[in-house]
Design a protein around this motif. Structure first.
Motif, short mmCIF file in Angstrom:
data_model
loop_
_atom_site.label_atom_id
_atom_site.label_comp_id
_atom_site.label_asym_id
_atom_site.label_seq_id
_atom_site.Cartn_x
_atom_site.Cartn_y
_atom_site.Cartn_z
N MET A 29 -1.10 -50.40 3.78
CA MET A 29 -0.04 -49.84 2.95
C MET A 29 -0.20 -50.23 1.49
O MET A 29 0.69 -49.98 0.68
N SER A 30 -1.31 -50.86 1.13
CA SER A 30 -1.54 -51.26 -0.25
C SER A 30 -1.41 -50.07 -1.18
O SER A 30 -1.97 -49.00 -0.91
N GLY A 31 -0.65 -50.27 -2.25
CA GLY A 31 -0.46 -49.20 -3.23
C GLY A 31 0.72 -48.30 -2.94
O GLY A 31 1.09 -47.49 -3.78
N TRP A 32 1.33 -48.42 -1.77
CA TRP A 32 2.48 -47.59 -1.44
C TRP A 32 3.70 -48.07 -2.21
O TRP A 32 3.86 -49.26 -2.47
N SER A 33 4.60 -47.17 -2.53
CA SER A 33 5.87 -47.54 -3.14
C SER A 33 6.82 -48.00 -2.04
O SER A 33 6.59 -47.74 -0.85
N ALA A 34 7.90 -48.67 -2.44
CA ALA A 34 8.90 -49.11 -1.46
C ALA A 34 9.48 -47.91 -0.72
O ALA A 34 9.69 -47.96 0.50
N ARG A 35 9.72 -46.85 -1.43
CA ARG A 35 10.28 -45.65 -0.80
C ARG A 35 9.33 -45.09 0.26
O ARG A 35 9.76 -44.71 1.35
N GLU A 36 8.04 -45.05 -0.05
CA GLU A 36 7.06 -44.54 0.92
C GLU A 36 7.03 -45.42 2.17
O GLU A 36 6.99 -44.91 3.29
N VAL A 37 7.06 -46.72 1.97
CA VAL A 37 7.04 -47.66 3.09
C VAL A 37 8.27 -47.47 3.97
O VAL A 37 8.17 -47.35 5.19
N LEU A 38 9.43 -47.46 3.35
CA LEU A 38 10.67 -47.34 4.13
C LEU A 38 10.75 -46.01 4.88
O LEU A 38 11.19 -45.97 6.03
#
Length: 79
Positions: A29-38
């Motif tokens: 998930m490196s480089g993902w935004s918090a929104r993308e992760v959630l």
């Protein structure tokens, strides 16, 4: 403008993530935004604790390539 090769790379990356999740493996998930992760984890019924407020994912605990823990919890470190 987005090139066709950029679109193909994005689709291939999304397929790779989906395959790892189907195999019960934590994706990179490196480089993902918090929104993308959630958004991603919500669909998988995973409980995430985000450490840091800005930026993008720099690491996770457990880390990529490991199996999801039985308690389905993960820490996401942002910078």
């Amino acid at each position: 403008m987005i090139s066709e090769s950029d679109i193909v790379k994005t689709i291939e990356a999304e397929k790779e993530v989906a395959e790892k999740v189907d195999q019960n493996i934590i994706p990179n998930m490196s480089g993902w935004s918090a929104r993308e992760v959630l958004r991603f984890l919500r669909d998988k019924d995973i409980d995430a604790k985000i450490v840091g407020r800005k930026g993008h994912v720099v690491r996770t605990t457990p880390s990529e390539g490991q199996e999801w823990p039985e308690d389905k919890k993960i820490k996401i470190y942002m910078e």
